[in-house]
Enzyme design. Structure first.
Site, mmCIF file in Angstrom:
data_model
loop_
_atom_site.group_PDB
_atom_site.id
_atom_site.type_symbol
_atom_site.label_atom_id
_atom_site.label_comp_id
_atom_site.label_asym_id
_atom_site.label_seq_id
_atom_site.Cartn_x
_atom_site.Cartn_y
_atom_site.Cartn_z
ATOM 1 N N GLY A 95 0.785 -1.229 0.000
ATOM 2 C CA GLY A 95 0.000 0.000 0.000
ATOM 3 C C GLY A 95 0.818 1.280 0.000
ATOM 4 O O GLY A 95 0.342 2.320 0.435
ATOM 5 N N GLU A 130 9.862 -15.652 19.411
ATOM 6 C CA GLU A 130 9.563 -14.301 19.896
ATOM 7 C C GLU A 130 9.040 -14.338 21.332
ATOM 8 O O GLU A 130 9.373 -13.473 22.146
ATOM 9 C CB GLU A 130 8.553 -13.610 18.979
ATOM 10 C CG GLU A 130 9.045 -13.383 17.551
ATOM 11 C CD GLU A 130 10.377 -12.652 17.474
ATOM 12 O OE1 GLU A 130 10.665 -11.810 18.349
ATOM 13 O OE2 GLU A 130 11.152 -12.940 16.545
ATOM 14 N N HIS A 180 11.994 -14.449 23.639
ATOM 15 C CA HIS A 180 12.571 -13.124 23.890
ATOM 16 C C HIS A 180 11.756 -12.375 24.937
ATOM 17 O O HIS A 180 12.285 -11.860 25.917
ATOM 18 C CB HIS A 180 12.535 -12.274 22.613
ATOM 19 C CG HIS A 180 13.584 -12.627 21.610
ATOM 20 N ND1 HIS A 180 14.904 -12.728 21.930
ATOM 21 C CD2 HIS A 180 13.498 -12.868 20.279
ATOM 22 C CE1 HIS A 180 15.592 -13.030 20.840
ATOM 23 N NE2 HIS A 180 14.758 -13.128 19.821
#
Ligand code: ADP
Ligand code: ZN
Length: 601
Positions: free
Chosen positions: A212, A431, A434
């Site tokens: 976009g 993730e 982390h």
């Protein structure tokens, strides 16, 4: 028709020898056409004197004379016909007289003047076919030359004020936020000028195709109510040297006369690729184009009010000259949308379409991980087509499902965009690792955002932000950061079948931090001495670090990394349940805000 021709031409453009093939093909077709039209049976013209002789001998019964074309059709007593041509500048009767035909002899035959009769059927077909072929040839040439045939095609859309606004751009609030001040600037340039504020001249929109960027640039112009000029970097790169540069020049000239306005350069990497000095025609051209672009950008004063937006999905290949201050000195990331973003984009695109009551756009968003705005717009369109085809009076759930499936299995390119489920799980665990480790480590910065939406090379990322800006970093803070970085790898080890390359960057940063501690910050047992990497002249004369010292440094760095790793492992093993909750939630909604994350812990 036009579309399919475009597609065919595009197909040829994409292949290395496509242009040549296309040209040869066209020549072939035209030659064949010419031969066909030739092979039409047309009687051999006979000499005019023979006609005269035939008339004198009384063999001719009728002559049709077309004074416009000078063609004659002669009909003989035995009903046979032949044609010939005469000199159009003199009357036929006079010519016959010169050739010895007496008036009395002429009077015996039927002499008919014919109008320029409508062309016979196959003549028309011939003409139409040749015109179509010429048209196709011209069209193909224009396409291939990117409009180099001056004036035939507009080189860029002339600056109209687009009707697109931020309302049409969904699900990228962060990228949008970074651009609102440009709108204000374009609207009230005077205010900024009075304050002596300088606006960025160039903004780079960085994101993958279809996310976009063009839409966003257009919306900025639309919001500010200023003209929008657009062109593409690939259009600049021409076979003919100098065309690209002159195009840049004329583009900016036009833009300046309509300022304030926006100039949007799509695929700017095509024009602004790093120069590597191998020469060669195309590259020279590219250099000229890039130089012209830089000249133009350096050339305008703040008051000019021309804001250049460039789009690229490859920051790494851009020539550094482009990103220097005063040029494209601001970058805005346009990431792939997460599930909420996709939902919002779908909403924008279904606005004027009728949906069956049981259609749940959230389900559609959930089933399209990794897809970008352009894909989603396509899916909605495809679903609408399927609905029409199926005779439904609104788009049904099945229409959507089919459209999604089509998008996911359609192009190879799109297929690769959709992450495989296994990979998604690995990234989610990584993730979560982390985040959980950071959260449990006292001196760590708080987790700000976690996402498994891939960005460039990264599968996902966990962002932490310090609560306050601080000048100094304590030893514990650095150690906490290294520990947090280890969380990803540790989580993969404990929750997944295998470890992955996803930790590569984490380990690199962790190693750098540990090296920093040992070699520059005096934060290890090796002492306070600073070990700079020798550079230039120093590198040649300075004695190498002794083997023993080297081993000590190496040992100290390793020890830091090992200890942080062990700590991360301890935390992840202890917080298995929290890990699972965070991972599940990530898989479901792809992005977690700080609040959502804290609630899960
Ligand atoms: P890019 O320039 O990044 O390749 P485009 O701006 O050309 O992508 O996007 C192509 C189309 O995809 C747009 O015209 C629009 O219909 C749709 N689209 C992409 N992103 C969004 C978005 N965030 N919101 C609404 N529509 C979008
Ligand atoms: Zn990581």
């Amino acid at each position: 028709m036009k579309q399919s021709v475009t597609r065919i031409v595009d197909f040829f453009k994409k292949h290395k020898y496509g242009k040549l093939t296309l040209a040869l093909l066209l020549v072939g077709v035209i030659a064949a056409g010419a031969l066909l039209s030739r092979s039409q049976p047309e009687p051999e013209p006979i000499p005019l004197s023979k006609v005269a002789a035939a008339i004198a001998a009384g063999e001719v019964v009728k002559i049709e004379d077309n004074p416009d074309t000078g063609s004659l059709t002669i009909t003989y007593k035995d009903k046979s016909e032949s044609t010939t041509r005469r000199d159009k500048t003199a009357p036929f009767l006079e010519q016959m007289k010169y050739l010895g035909v007496r008036e009395a002899q002429m009077a015996q035959l039927e002499y008919e003047l014919v109008e320029n009769k409508a062309m016979s059927g196959d003549r028309i077909v011939n003409v139409v076919v040749s015109m179509a072929m010429i048209g196709l040839l011209v069209f193909a040439m224009i396409r291939m030359n990117g409009g180099a045939l001056a004036g035939i095609r507009k080189k860029y859309t002339e600056g109209d004020v687009p009707s697109t606004t931020f309302k049409d751009v969904a699900g990228m609030d962060e990228s949008r936020e970074e651009l609102v001040d440009i709108v204000t600037f374009l609207k009230n340039g005077d205010m900024y000028q009075r304050m002596g504020a300088r606006m960025p001249r160039g903004v780079l929109l960085v994101g993958e195709p279809g996310t976009g960027k063009t839409l966003l640039a257009k919306a900025i112009a639309g919001e500010a109510g200023v003209p929008f000029f657009t062109t593409s970097g690939s259009e600049f790169v021409e076979v003919f040297v100098g065309v690209g540069a002159s195009r840049v020049r004329s583009l900016f000239k036009k833009a300046r006369s309509k300022a304030p306005c926006i100039v949007f350069i799509d695929e700017i990497d095509a024009a602004g690729r790093k120069r590597n000095g191998h020469g060669g025609g195309g590259e020279m051209e590219q250099d000229q184009t890039l130089n012209q672009l830089l000249v133009e950008m350096d050339g305008f004063a703040a008051s000019d009010g021309v804001v250049v937006l460039g789009a690229t999905n490859r920051m790494d290949v851009l020539d550094p000259a482009l990103t220097r201050p005063g040029r494209f000195d601001r970058q805005v990331n346009v990431p792939r949308p997460d599930i909420k973003g996709r939902f919002a984009i779908l909403e924008v695109h279904v606005k004027n379409r009728r949906l069956a009551p049981d259609v749940n756009l959230m389900d559609v968003a959930r089933s399209t991980p990794g897809l970008v705005g352009a894909d989603l717009a396509n899916i909605v369109n495809e679903a609408a087509i399927l609905a029409v085809r199926g005779g439904h009076d609104a788009i049904t759930v099945q229409d959507f499902q089919e459209a999604v499936e089509k998008a996911l299995t359609g192009g190879v390119q799109q297929k690769s965009r959709v992450m495989q489920e296994v990979e998604r799980r690995t990234i989610a665990y990584h993730e979560a690792g982390h985040a959980v480790v950071m959260h449990a480590t006292p001196h760590s910065d708080p987790v700000y955002k976690i996402t498994i939406i891939p960005r460039g090379q990264m599968g996902g990322f966990t962002m932490s932000l310090p609560e306050q800006d601080s000048l100094l970093m304590s030893r514990n803070q650095i150690l906490a950061r290294i520990t947090g970085l280890m969380g990803g790898r540790v989580a993969e080890e404990l929750f997944c079948d295998d470890i992955t390359s996803g930790a590569a960057n984490d380990l690199k940063v962790a190693t750098q931090l540990a090296e920093e501690m040992v070699m520059h910050l005096g934060m290890s047992d090796t002492g306070l001495r600073v070990f700079n990497k020798p550079e230039g002249y120093e590198a040649m004369v300075a004695p190498r670090t002794g083997q023993k010292t080297f081993e000590e440094l190496d040992q100290a760095i390793r020890q830091i990394l090992d200890e942080c790793y062990a700590e991360a492992k301890r935390i992840v093993s202890e917080k298995r349940e929290a890990m699972q909750r965070v991972t599940d939630c990530l898989l479901q909604q792809e992005t977690l805000s700080r609040e959502e994350f804290v609630a899960l812990m």
